[in-house]
Each structure stands twice: as C-alpha cells, then as structure tokens.
Design an enzyme around this catalytic site. Structure first.
Site, PDB file in Angstrom:
ATOM      1  N   ASN A   7       0.886  -1.070   0.019  1.00 22.63           N
ATOM      2  CA  ASN A   7       0.020   0.134  -0.186  1.00 22.63           C
ATOM      3  C   ASN A   7       0.853   1.424  -0.047  1.00 22.63           C
ATOM      4  OD1 ASN A   7      -1.746   2.039   0.655  1.00 22.63           O
ATOM      5  ND2 ASN A   7      -2.683   1.143   2.164  1.00 22.63           N
ATOM      6  N   ARG A  88      -2.479  -2.050  -3.843  1.00 24.00           N
ATOM      7  CA  ARG A  88      -3.452  -1.306  -3.524  1.00 24.00           C
ATOM      8  C   ARG A  88      -3.579  -0.047  -4.244  1.00 24.00           C
ATOM      9  NH1 ARG A  88      -5.209   2.893   0.989  1.00 24.00           N
ATOM     10  NH2 ARG A  88      -7.357   2.847   0.640  1.00 24.00           N
ATOM     11  N   HIS A 177     -12.663   1.969  -0.004  1.00 27.85           N
ATOM     12  CA  HIS A 177     -12.601   0.962   1.080  1.00 27.85           C
ATOM     13  C   HIS A 177     -13.107  -0.306   0.641  1.00 27.85           C
ATOM     14  CE1 HIS A 177     -12.370   4.420   4.232  1.00 27.85           C
ATOM     15  NE2 HIS A 177     -11.123   4.180   3.964  1.00 27.85           N
ATOM     16  N   ARG A 238     -11.542  15.163   6.983  1.00 32.07           N
ATOM     17  CA  ARG A 238     -12.508  15.612   5.837  1.00 32.07           C
ATOM     18  C   ARG A 238     -13.972  15.850   6.437  1.00 32.07           C
ATOM     19  NH1 ARG A 238     -10.894  10.089   2.671  1.00 32.07           N
ATOM     20  NH2 ARG A 238      -8.844   9.979   3.812  1.00 32.07           N
ATOM     21  N   GLU A 381      -7.074  -6.177   4.877  1.00 32.09           N
ATOM     22  CA  GLU A 381      -7.011  -5.900   3.091  1.00 32.09           C
ATOM     23  C   GLU A 381      -6.027  -6.481   2.650  1.00 32.09           C
ATOM     24  OE1 GLU A 381      -7.647  -1.883   4.798  1.00 32.09           O
ATOM     25  OE2 GLU A 381      -8.502  -1.104   3.051  1.00 32.09           O
TER      26      GLU A 381
END
Ligand code: ADP
Length: 394
Positions: A7, A88, A177, A238, A381
């Site tokens: 990642n 990823r 995601h 955010r 993941e």
C-alpha cells in the site's frame, strides 16, 4: 510461494509478506516520511520489531531497503521466491471491477483516472514502478478500492447533476475501501453461518478515512463515499457531505480559490476542524472526558452521520442481518460502537456492553435480544490483496 501486499501512499509504503496459499504472515512493516529529510522504517518478523531512520528520497529507496532486509534477515533465501506483488490502487474508475494483472495498458488506464484521486493514484503508481523495477520476475497485480462497488445500480451511483457531466467526465459515485468492505462482509456471512449471497450486511469502516457500505446478498449496493473519498461521513480531517454552496460562499467571504477551500474540507475539517484539538479519535476521547464541548461535538457529528446512513441502508435493503464495525476506530472504540447502535434502537438493535469493551479482536457484540447481529471484525485488506494476486499466479 511468497506474495507481498503493498500500500503505497504519498509519503509512506506499507507492506505485508505472505507465505501462500496458507497465508502465514512472514513479515510486515511500514516506511514513512518518504521524500522528507529523514525517513523511518518499522519492520516486524514474528513479534520482533526493528525500527530506525534512513534517507528515503523516493519510494524506490524504500523498496530497495525492504528487499535487502528480507534477504539479510533471511525471511527469503532469494528474491525469486517472491512471485507476486499485489498493489492497493485507490481509484479504478469505471474501468476496473475486479483485480487485474498490471500491463502497460493497465498502467495507462490507472493514469487516466488519476485526476479522480490526485492524492492517491500517483503514489500507488510510484509503488508499482518501484516494485516492477526491483522484482522484474514477479507478477504485479492491481487491487482497486473502487472495484467492489462497481455492482451499484445507476440509482445509487448517479448524482442529480447535468447528465453530460457523467457522459463527458464520469462524474458519479465510485466508493472506496472496497477491499475492506468485501473482506468484512464475507466474514460476517461466515459468522452468521450463511453464504454471502444469503445475507444483507452493513459494514462500517471507520478509521481516519471512513465509509459505510450496504452489502446486499454479497454485492455492494450503496456506499457513503462518492466521486472522491471526501464524501459521506465526517472523518479525521475530512468534512464528509455538506451543502456544496458552502464552498463558493467561503471562497467569496475569504477571497480564496475553490482549490484552497476544498483543501480545508479535505485536511482541516472533520475531527480536527470541529474540535480544534486533533484529527485522532484518542485525543478527542480524552478531551471529551475532561469536558471539552467541541471534542464531544466532533465525535457526535460522526456518530449521527453513521447511524443516519445505516438507517437509510436498512430501509434500502429492506432489512439487515448484521452491522459490522472495522478499521482503527471501528475496531478500537467501544464509545463509537455504543453510541451508534443506541441510535438504532427503533430497529431493535442493541449492544452487549461487556462484549463491546473488546478492541481489535473478532467479537459478537450484539445484545441478547438484538434484532440485528452486531460484530466487531478486524479488517484484513492485505490478505484480500494477497489472495487476488495469488489467483493470477496459480
Ligand atoms: P487510516 O484510515 O489512516 O488507515 P486507521 O484505520 O488506522 O486509519 O484509524 C485511525 C483512527 O483510529 C484514529 O482516529 C485513532 O484515534 C483510532 N484509534 C486507533 N486505536 C484506538 C484506540 N485504542 N481507541 C480509540 N481510537 C483508536
């Protein structure tokens, strides 16, 4: 055979090396502060962690150090044992609905959608380039955050904006995601003793970035992030959803560019913006305990948005078998899980206060008579990326 999950972020590179197909983790770690004057690394082999500092002008030096360390620590005898690298990739646009082997055409397609994820895709591409140069014999595979959500219907992914925006610029909801939502929803089906296509599940992936996904019979049918990962729930930095007219209003009031205001919505909103203290939930929990109103408000705005969106998904799927919490906050914050589930009392969802104290371990945290199963499921993941990569080799 060994496969490495990667990642690559703008200034970091996380990795996990698996022995396949069993999936034993041989080693994992992270390189951080890439491109800054002094970078750092953390390297873990079976509970033994080494940490240190080193110069990391680009991702390539991090990859070189990682591979050299695998050899010197005898995790692998030769780099040729690493037959696959799974990357990823945040945005696959409408082009990718599954993982793909990386070819020159795939690289071009990832580049083409990069303006949809300008903070993420270029970094992912740097990771791909560094590993392709360092391990030319290994198969390189891209696993997209957006792929799982490509099953959404038009009514879920379209915005009510001029249709030409979609036709010309692909303005639509993509969601992110996806790898985590897929893993957690499949695990939830196993815990329910059913197949994924027999159950409806809501997954709450709540970390610094946060999104919800409605998974109906194994497929994503709704999710809270949009064209970009700015949409949906309030997050660490955010804003999540807001009246789009606010952007122009603040730009006019403060004589700033739209880019500048959007930057505030990405980096100076959510937990940090409302609390003025921190983007990290742990700091807010401490401040809230001490009576800080804005810290409490920042977390409440997120809880409310999570519960409201879950209620919407329960209606949309006409019922749900399980609600699952995952990622940094979802796995580690009993407060968050309790406050969200209490807001869903009307649907008969309840939480077991004692079981809910669990952190970071798989747990059924439903109250005894809960109409909906409530689970804590640690996400993985990296494992999904490794499995997908393995399929291209085997
Ligand atoms: P990212 O989106 O960067 O992968 P993570 O999934 O690591 O984020 O989640 C980070 C969030 O999880 C932070 O807000 C952090 O405070 C929260 N978190 C991690 N551990 C705990 C804990 N023990 N208690 C409460 N919150 C936690």
């Amino acid at each position: 055979m060994k496969i490495i999950s990667v990642n690559a972020g703008s200034s970091s590179l996380k990795f996990r090396l698996f022995d396949m197909p069993q999936g034993n983790v041989l080693c994992e770690g992270v390189y951080e502060r890439i491109t800054q004057p002094i970078g750092s690394f953390k390297f873990t082999i079976q509970d033994q962690t080494a940490k240190g500092e080193l110069a990391l002008p680009t991702h390539a030096e991090a990859v070189d150090d990682l591979l050299a360390r695998l050899l010197s620590e005898r995790v692998v005898a030769s780099l040729s044992e690493i037959q696959g690298v799974g990357h990823r990739v945040v945005h696959g646009g409408e082009t990718f609905s599954t993982s793909v082997e990386i070819t020159a055409d795939v690289l071009k397609a990832i580049q083409r959608v990069s303006d949809l994820a300008p903070l993420h895709n270029p970094a992912n591409l740097m990771g791909i380039e560094s590993f392709t140069n360092a391990l030319p014999q290994a198969k390189q595979v891209a696993v997209f955050d957006t792929a799982f959500h490509q099953t959404m219907n038009e009514e879920a992914f379209m915005y009510a904006t001029p249709y030409e925006w979609y036709e010309q610029f692909k303005v639509r909801k993509y969601g992110f995601h996806g790898t985590s939502h897929l893993f957690v929803s499949q695990r939830a089906a196993e815990l329910l003793g059913k197949r994924p296509d027999e159950v409806n599940v809501i997954v709450a992936h709540i970390g610094n970035g946060a999104s919800l996904c409605a998974v109906e019979k194994g497929k994503s049918v709704e999710t809270s992030m949009g064209l970009t990962p700015l949409a949906g729930l309030p997050m660490g930095t955010r804003s999540g959803d807001l009246d789009p007219a606010i952007i122009q209003y603040i730009a006019n009031k403060e004589q700033r560019s739209l880019d500048d205001v959007i930057n505030d919505l990405n980096k100076k909103s959510g937990f940090i913006g409302v609390s003025g203290i921190s983007s990290d939930n742990r700091d807010l929990e401490v401040a809230a305990e001490a009576g800080n109103h804005r810290a409490t408000l920042a977390m409440t705005l997120q809880n409310k948005a999570i519960a409201d969106t879950m209620a919407q998904y329960i209606a949309y799927m006409k019922g749900v078998d399980a609600i699952c919490f995952t990622a940094g906050l979802g796995e580690n914050s009993p407060r968050l899980r309790k406050e969200v589930i209490e807001r869903l009392a009307y649907f008969g969802a309840t939480i077991n206060q004692e079981a809910n104290l669990a952190r970071g371990v798989e747990m059924d945290i439903s109250g005894p008579n809960s109409s909906i199963k409530v689970y804590l499921i640690p996400t993985n993941e990296e494992w999904v990326i490794a499995k997908d990569t393995y399929q291209f080799i085997s």
